[in-house]
Design an enzyme around this catalytic site. Structure first.
Site, PDB file in Angstrom:
ATOM      1  N   HIS A 289       0.823  -1.216   0.000  1.00 40.07           N
ATOM      2  CA  HIS A 289       0.000   0.000   0.000  1.00 40.07           C
ATOM      3  C   HIS A 289       0.858   1.268   0.000  1.00 40.07           C
ATOM      4  O   HIS A 289       0.334   2.358  -0.266  1.00 40.07           O
ATOM      5  CB  HIS A 289      -0.930   0.036   1.216  1.00 40.07           C
ATOM      6  N   ASP A 325      -2.656 -10.600  -2.297  1.00 36.99           N
ATOM      7  CA  ASP A 325      -3.241 -10.050  -1.075  1.00 36.99           C
ATOM      8  C   ASP A 325      -4.698  -9.680  -1.359  1.00 36.99           C
ATOM      9  O   ASP A 325      -5.032  -9.249  -2.466  1.00 36.99           O
ATOM     10  CB  ASP A 325      -2.461  -8.808  -0.642  1.00 36.99           C
ATOM     11  N   HIS A 327      -6.376  -7.255  -0.476  1.00 27.33           N
ATOM     12  CA  HIS A 327      -6.521  -5.825  -0.756  1.00 27.33           C
ATOM     13  C   HIS A 327      -5.667  -5.447  -1.962  1.00 27.33           C
ATOM     14  O   HIS A 327      -4.566  -5.961  -2.138  1.00 27.33           O
ATOM     15  CB  HIS A 327      -6.086  -4.986   0.449  1.00 27.33           C
ATOM     16  N   ASP A 416      -4.349 -12.784   3.545  1.00 27.44           N
ATOM     17  CA  ASP A 416      -5.622 -12.358   4.122  1.00 27.44           C
ATOM     18  C   ASP A 416      -6.826 -12.737   3.261  1.00 27.44           C
ATOM     19  O   ASP A 416      -7.961 -12.430   3.620  1.00 27.44           O
ATOM     20  CB  ASP A 416      -5.626 -10.858   4.422  1.00 27.44           C
TER      21      ASP A 416
END
Length: 564
Positions: A289, A325, A327, A416
Site C-alpha cells: 500500500h 493479497d 486488498h 488475508d
C-alpha cells in the site's frame, strides 16, 4: 512532505486504532458541496468503520428488540465474565471464569491458552498440549538473545536452494498506544510463521538464511520520494506516531522497515544471480500500500517495489509482480503504472470500489504507453476461494505472464484471502496458495521471490506460508486443483478482465470467446447469483469506541444458542 499524526488519546474512541480502508457510498441528487464533504468523510473512515457498517447491515436482518424473558424464566446464577482477545484472530471474547470450554474464541475456535506462538499452525487449538502429529516437540521456537535469528548454519548457498530472509528486530515494530483492541498487523504474525517453520524443520533446517542488511536511503529513493523516506526516518525519534489512523510507528519502526526492504532487495538479487533458486521474505511491516509519497494501510516502504528496482539494477529487464493479497496493492500499481518493464497483476476484493483501498478496478490498465502492463482481477464479493483463484490463474495470469516472459517473478503474498482471515472474509486454503505458487514457478526459469504482505489469522497465515515454502523446496502440492469450476461471480470477473485486456493482449480474444461459449449456459443458469454470505463467520468484531455493538452481537448469538 508526509505528515505524521500525533498519537491519539487513549480516551478518544474516535481517534483510536484505525483503518485499512474507507467506503464509497452513492447518494443521488446531492448538492456539490455536500458531495465534497461526503468524499472527505469517506477518506477519514477506518477499516473498523467499514466492517462496522457491514455488521450494522447484518444486524438489520433480524430485530430482537421485542424479545423479553418469559415469566417462567429462572434467574441465572451469577458468574464472573472474563474479557479476552483471541491470540489467533484478535477478536474480543467473553467467557465465564471456571467454565469448562468457556475460553474458545467465538469466531475462530482457538483456545485462550493456545500455544500457536510456540508451535505455530502445528499447535492444537485446544488447551491440552496435543499436537497435530501426536507428540510434543523437544523445542519451542523462542527469540534469540541477540535479537537476531538468521545465523543458523544451513550449509552453503546453491542454485537449487531456497533462501529465507528473516530478522527478529522486525518484531520490535509494534503499536505502542494502548487501544481497546489489538492491532491486526502485530509482531505475533511473524512469531507464528517462524514457529511453524521451525517445528516443521524448514527454517532453520531445509532453507538457507541470507545475511541481514538495512536498505540505504539512496536505494529507497529510487522508489519513494525524499520526503517520504525522511518522514519514515523521523519516527525513530518518536515514542509513538501515526501516518494514518491505522498506520502506526514507534522508535523501532524505521529500522524494521529498512531491514524488511533490505532483505527483499538482497533476496531478489541473490535469486537473479543464480546463487539460490528461489526465496521467501518473512518480513514486516508490509509494503504494497506504500506509494511514492505516502505510507498507508499498515505499510511504510514498498518492499516489492524495492526488490524490483534492485533486480533491475542487477540486470533484470522484465519483472512480474503477482499480488494475491486480498486488498489491492495501490502503492505498487502507482509506482509502476507507467512502466512497460514491470507487469503488475493483482487479484483482490473490490466490490465496485467499496472494499479497501477502493482502487484496482478492471479499467485500471496502466498509462503513458504502458497500457496492459497493469492487470487487475477485482472480485465482486466476499467468499472467493481456491477454484476462482486457480481459474483466474489459468485464464488470465499465466497466459499474460507467459507472453511477457519475465526474468524474475515476485509474489506480494498477503494471506488475508485465506479461509478464516478476519479482514478478507474469503476462502483460499493452503492447498490453493500452494497450487498458485507451483503455477508461477513455471515462469522465469523458476526464479521466484515470495514477499509476505498481509494476513491476520495466525493459524491461516502460518499454514499457508508453510504450504508455499514447501512448494519452493520442490514438493508437489498434495491436492490437485487443475479441473476447477469457478463460481458465477468469479467467472463473470474473469470474463470482464479478458474483455478489457484483450485490447492490449490480442491473443486473449480467442480465450474470451471460448470461455464465453463454454460457460454461457452456466452463467444463464446461475445468473445474478454470487457467493452470498460465505465467509460471514469471520466478520470482524473490531469496534474501537463501539463496544456496545460488540456486546449486542455476542449476546444475540448466545441467546440464539439457548433457543436452539
Amino acid at each position: 512532505m508526509l505528515s505524521i499524526e500525533s498519537s491519539p488519546s487513549s480516551n478518544d474512541a474516535d481517534g483510536s486504532v484505525a483503518g485499512h480502508g474507507h467506503r464509497h457510498r452513492r447518494q443521488q441528487q446531492q448538492p456539490q458541496s455536500q458531495k465534497q464533504k461526503q468524499r472527505q468523510r469517506q477518506k477519514e473512515m477506518t477499516i473498523q468503520d467499514v466492517y462496522g457498517a457491514e455488521l450494522m447491515d447484518d444486524d438489520e436482518e433480524e430485530d430482537d428488540s421485542d424479545w423479553e424473558p418469559s415469566a417462567t424464566t429462572q434467574p441465572l446464577e451469577e458468574v464472573e465474565i472474563v474479557k479476552w482477545f483471541c491470540t489467533n484472530c484478535t477478536v474480543v471474547n467473553f467467557g465465564a471464569a471456571g467454565a469448562d470450554g468457556g475460553f474458545h474464541c467465538d469466531v475462530c475456535g482457538e483456545h485462550k491458552d493456545s500455544r500457536i506462538l510456540q508451535q505455530g499452525c502445528y499447535a492444537s487449538p485446544f488447551p491440552e498440549v496435543v499436537f497435530a502429529d501426536g507428540y510434543l516437540p523437544e523445542k519451542n521456537w523462542e527469540p534469540s538473545e541477540s535479537g537476531k535469528d538468521n545465523n543458523h548454519v544451513c550449509g552453503t548457498l546453491s542454485s537449487s536452494a531456497t533462501a529465507v530472509g528473516f530478522d527478529e528486530r522486525m518484531l520490535l515494530h509494534s503499536e505502542i498506544e494502548m487501544k481497546s483492541h489489538p492491532h491486526p498487523e502485530r509482531p505475533d504474525r511473524l512469531r507464528a510463521i517462524a514457529a511453524s517453520l521451525a517445528y516443521a524443520g524448514i527454517f532453520p533446517g531445509r532453507c538457507h538464511p541470507i545475511d541481514v542488511r538495512e536498505i540505504t536511503k539512496e536505494e529507497l529513493k529510487t522508489v519513494h520520494s525524499s520526503d517520504h523516506v525522511e518522514a519514515v526516518e523521523m519516527t525513530s525519534l518518536m515514542f509513538s506516531s501515526y501516518f494514518t489512523p491505522d498506520t502506526y510507528a514507534n522508535e523501532h519502526s524505521a529500522r524494521a522497515a529498512r531491514i524488511a526492504a533490505g532483505l527483499c532487495a538482497d533476496l531478489a538479487t541473490t535469486i537473479l544471480s543464480g546463487r539460490v533458486k528461489n526465496g521467501f521474505a518473512l518480513v514486516r511491516p508490509p509494503g504494497h500500500h506504500a506509494g511514492i509519497q505516502h505510507a498507508m494501510g499498515f505499510c511504510l516502504h514498498n518492499n516489492a517495489a524495492v526488490a524490483t528496482l534492485a533486480a533491475q539494477a542487477a540486470g533484470a529487464k522484465k519483472i512480474l509482480i503477482v499480488d494475491w493479497d486480498v486488498h489491492h496493492g495501490n502503492g505498487t500499481q502507482e509506482i509502476f503504472d507507467k512502466s512497460k518493464s514491470v507487469l503488475y497483476i493483482s487479484l483482490h476484493r473490490h466490490e465496485g470500489g467499496k472494499f479497501y483501498p477502493g482502487t484496482g478496478s478492471v479499467y485500471e490498465v496502466g498509462s503513458a504507453g504502458a497500457e496492459g502492463y497493469c492487470v487487475n482481477i477485482p472480485w465482486s464479493c466476499r467468499g472467493v476461494g481456491d477454484n476462482d483463484y486457480v481459474f483466474a490463474f489459468q485464464n488470465v495470469v499465466l497466459p499474460i505472464a507467459s507472453t511477457f516472459a519475465p526474468d524474475l517473478t515476485i509474489i506480494s503474498a498477503g494471506f488475508d484471502a485465506a479461509r478464516g482471515d478476519p479482514l478478507g472474509c474469503c476462502d483460499v486454503t493452503p492447498a490453493g496458495y500452494a497450487k498458485m505458487t507451483q503455477m508461477l514457478s513455471s515462469l522465469s526459469g523458476g526464479k521466484l521471490l515470495v514477499i509476505l504482505e498481509g494476513g491476520y489469522n495466525l493459524r491461516s497465515i502460518s499454514s499457508s506460508a508453510v504450504a508455499v515454502i514447501e512448494v519452493l523446496l520442490g514438493e508437489v502440492p498434495g491436492c490437485e486443483l487443475d479441473d476447477v469450476t469457478p463460481s458465477p461471480a468469479g467467472l463473470q470477473t474473469v470474463l470482464e478482465v479478458l474483455k478489457i485486456q484483450m485490447d492490449h493482449w490480442p491473443f486473449l480474444k480467442t480465450r474470451f470467446l471460448e470461455l464465453q461459449s463454454k460457460w454461457s449456459s452456466f452463467l444463464m443458469k446461475n445468473g445474478g447469483k454470487q457467493l452470498g454470505k460465505r465467509g460471514r463467520a469471520m466478520v470482524p468484531l473490531w469496534k474501537w469506541g463501539r463496544s456496545c455493538m460488540v456486546y449486542h452481537h455476542i449476546l444475540k448469538g448466545q441467546l440464539r444458542k439457548r433457543e436452539n
